[in-house]
Structures are given as structure tokens and as C-alpha cells.
Design a protein around this motif. Sequence first.
Motif, PDB file in Angstrom:
ATOM      1  N   ALA A  76       0.515  -1.446  -0.180  1.00 45.98           N
ATOM      2  CA  ALA A  76      -0.051  -0.211   0.204  1.00 45.98           C
ATOM      3  C   ALA A  76       0.597   1.551  -0.280  1.00 45.98           C
ATOM      4  N   LEU A  77       2.242   1.369   0.804  1.00 46.28           N
ATOM      5  CA  LEU A  77       3.034   2.257   0.681  1.00 46.28           C
ATOM      6  C   LEU A  77       3.207   2.372  -0.687  1.00 46.28           C
ATOM      7  N   SER A  78       4.282   1.449  -1.244  1.00 50.02           N
ATOM      8  CA  SER A  78       4.474   1.599  -2.787  1.00 50.02           C
ATOM      9  C   SER A  78       3.633   2.302  -3.487  1.00 50.02           C
ATOM     10  N   ARG A  79       2.008   1.678  -3.712  1.00 47.55           N
ATOM     11  CA  ARG A  79       1.366   2.199  -4.163  1.00 47.55           C
ATOM     12  C   ARG A  79       1.083   3.909  -4.114  1.00 47.55           C
ATOM     13  N   PHE A  80       1.496   4.021  -2.502  1.00 50.02           N
ATOM     14  CA  PHE A  80       0.265   5.468  -2.589  1.00 50.02           C
ATOM     15  C   PHE A  80       1.658   6.562  -2.748  1.00 50.02           C
ATOM     16  N   LEU A  81       2.467   6.258  -2.539  1.00 49.94           N
ATOM     17  CA  LEU A  81       3.991   7.260  -3.409  1.00 49.94           C
ATOM     18  C   LEU A  81       3.989   7.459  -4.371  1.00 49.94           C
ATOM     19  N   HIS A  82       4.230   6.303  -5.026  1.00 47.00           N
ATOM     20  CA  HIS A  82       4.594   6.524  -5.869  1.00 47.00           C
ATOM     21  C   HIS A  82       2.641   6.743  -7.051  1.00 47.00           C
ATOM     22  N   ALA A  83       1.518   6.750  -6.535  1.00 49.56           N
ATOM     23  CA  ALA A  83       0.160   7.878  -7.256  1.00 49.56           C
ATOM     24  C   ALA A  83       0.935   8.781  -6.934  1.00 49.56           C
ATOM     25  N   ALA A  84       1.485   9.817  -5.475  1.00 46.40           N
ATOM     26  CA  ALA A  84       1.409  10.919  -4.875  1.00 46.40           C
ATOM     27  C   ALA A  84       2.190  11.123  -5.650  1.00 46.40           C
ATOM     28  N   GLU A 121      14.377   1.607  -3.568  1.00 48.46           N
ATOM     29  CA  GLU A 121      12.987   1.299  -4.265  1.00 48.46           C
ATOM     30  C   GLU A 121      12.398   2.519  -4.180  1.00 48.46           C
ATOM     31  N   PHE A 122      12.033   2.940  -2.870  1.00 50.30           N
ATOM     32  CA  PHE A 122      11.964   4.811  -2.532  1.00 50.30           C
ATOM     33  C   PHE A 122      12.898   5.840  -2.620  1.00 50.30           C
ATOM     34  N   ARG A 123      13.904   5.364  -2.390  1.00 47.04           N
ATOM     35  CA  ARG A 123      15.060   6.731  -2.773  1.00 47.04           C
ATOM     36  C   ARG A 123      14.983   7.548  -3.850  1.00 47.04           C
ATOM     37  N   GLY A 124      14.018   6.629  -4.957  1.00 44.15           N
ATOM     38  CA  GLY A 124      13.722   7.924  -6.053  1.00 44.15           C
ATOM     39  C   GLY A 124      12.536   8.359  -6.229  1.00 44.15           C
ATOM     40  N   LEU A 125      11.793   7.925  -4.583  1.00 46.36           N
ATOM     41  CA  LEU A 125      10.742   8.948  -4.426  1.00 46.36           C
ATOM     42  C   LEU A 125      11.074  10.172  -3.512  1.00 46.36           C
ATOM     43  N   VAL A 126      11.531   9.770  -2.583  1.00 52.26           N
ATOM     44  CA  VAL A 126      11.775   9.673  -1.405  1.00 52.26           C
ATOM     45  C   VAL A 126      12.806  11.207  -1.010  1.00 52.26           C
ATOM     46  N   ILE A 127      12.832  12.134  -0.512  1.00 52.17           N
ATOM     47  CA  ILE A 127      13.735  12.911  -0.415  1.00 52.17           C
ATOM     48  C   ILE A 127      14.129  12.941   0.870  1.00 52.17           C
TER      49      ILE A 127
END
Length: 156
Positions: A76-84, A121-127
Motif C-alpha cells: 500500500a505504501l508503494s502504491r501510495f507513494l508512486h501515485a502521490a 525502491e523508495f529512494r527515487g521518490l523520497v527526499i
Amino acid sequence: EALPDVDEPGPQPTTEKPASKRRPAQAPIAPPPAKPLTPPLQPLDRRTRQRVARGREQIDARMDLHGLTQSEAHAALSRFLHAATARGARLVLIITGKGGRGAGERGVLRRQVPQWLALPEFRGLVIGFEDAHIAHGGEGALYVRLRRRRSDAAAD
């Protein structure tokens, strides 16, 4: 006085190779330190944190992970961060809950989500991220600052 009988170990069979077939001892060669692909995660700056806590900076999206298993929460976190990120969100609130009081596996998501956010996997999305202000859940929630999409950054 006689000493009790003790079985003494006999010569132990060796599994060592003859000297001619042994490899010379070498210290393992450590790989060179890998250069990080992205900079380290950074918490929100003090001014931004104050503006969010006072309601002067908008939280673009919120997600509540209460009641989910670790695997459900991760997906769910992955889907949410990609969508946001796709919608251009810059700051989101992830509610993990504080976990129960006492012994056992309580507060698993509270411990796991920060670790997940630091994964490649999240580093490209999260500062960066940090605990939310008490008004937004305190230790049971995280402010997460998202990176701009490449196309958005090019348009600026």
C-alpha cells in the motif's frame, strides 16, 4: 586412591588437503565502497516543519496504515507513494500508529516504515522524512517529503 577412567580422545582425522593442493592464504579483497546513487535522506527543515504544524503548508496526501499486515502495508505504501509522486505531491503524511503498550510485536509498522522509506525502491521518490507534529499524530505518523517527477522538474 584410583582415578576414574576417562576416555581420552585419540588422534583426530584431518580433512586438510596436502600442502601441494592447498591454496595460498589470501586476505579477502573488499570491494570498493559504492558511491550512493542518491543523497542521504534528509529531515524536513525547521521552517517547513513549523509551517506544516501550523497549517500554513499543505499536506498533499495522507495514508493510514492502521490494521494492515507488514506485507499489505508495504504494498500500500508503494502504491501510495508512486501515485502521490505522479500527481505532483510534495509532502505526504503516513500514519503508522504508535503500536500498543507492553511486550510483543507491537508497533511493527512504526519501526518498519522508516526502514522501508530508506530502501532503494523508495529512494527515487523520497527526499526525507521525520516524525509528524503532535497535531498530525506525533510519533505515530511521518511527514514524507517527495521528489519532483523528472518531467515536472524539467518544466520549471
